[in-house]
Scaffold this active site. Structure first.
Site: not given
Lengths: 150, 150
Positions: B88, B60, B91, B58
């Site tokens: 999410c 992040e 993260c 992801h």
């Protein structure tokens, strides 16, 4: 019968414990993980937060990234992830996205484990959970580590 | 005054949107993130789940790992992470461990955002949250992406 004994949860958890021991001897919080598909270990990892100076470098994340690379797939519904300590929320989130079929963990972690979040499970609804495998050995490594730190 | 305008949340969110656009054009879910310390961008990342075949990749996580490397530190309490979409749980877990000082996100994500877990916040108690910055632009990228998929 031989295979059944060999490929038990205890057998695979011992391999995860070896990873945790590797972390212990590097002065990392001793957590180890392995990923197994069809009774084959496709990935291993141990906590490397200190060495990599990266707080995302948990055993599970490292093992999962290796497993995705090994399989060329971002989903592993056939995989079982063995980890010596109850996963944290970040690692559960990672396993949610990877649709990991089964998670087997050793000892619980009341401080950082995912079970603190009770309103809604962070795991994928299809993910099976098995707990308490070699819990005493897994916990002993953690206790010994933090005893040395105090 | 000039600097105040330049270094606004909107200014930095625009840089995160640029990252999201980079993801969009690579056919990745368009989420972008940047990490800022003392008004300097120390790391950027955009979603690379498809390209890396890694469901942990992801925006992040990639930006955080770069930031830890840049600073040689596993904690970033002085940092602000800008991300175009509500993070999410994975993260948020990563940002919890990294003790990120502030999280600024654009649009909400009712399906996968961390706010689904209401019993206990997954974020570090010292982490400040700012929401809704350029939310319309951030959401439009996501809508356009998924519209093309249907």
């Amino acid at each position: 019968m031989f295979d059944e004994v060999k490929f038990s949860h205890e057998y695979f958890m011992r391999q995860a414990i070896r990873e945790a021991e590797a972390a212990f001897y590097k002065d990392e919080v001793p957590v180890g993980a392995i990923v197994v598909v069809n009774n084959k270990i496709i990935a291993k990892g141990h906590n490397q937060v200190e060495m990599l100076n990266d707080s995302t470098a948990h055993a599970e994340i490292l093992a999962l990234t290796t497993a995705y690379n090994a399989f060329g797939s971002k989903y592993l519904p056939e995989a079982t992830l063995y980890v010596t300590v109850e996963p944290c929320l970040m690692c559960c989130g990672a396993m949610y996205w990877g649709k990991i079929g089964k998670i087997v963990y050793g000892t619980t972690d009341d401080k950082n484990g995912y079970r603190k979040f009770t309103s809604s499970s962070p795991l994928h609804p299809k993910t099976e959970i098995v707990t308490g495998i070699l819990a005493v050995e897994c916990a002993k490594l953690m206790k010994d580590f933090f005893k040395n730190k105090r």
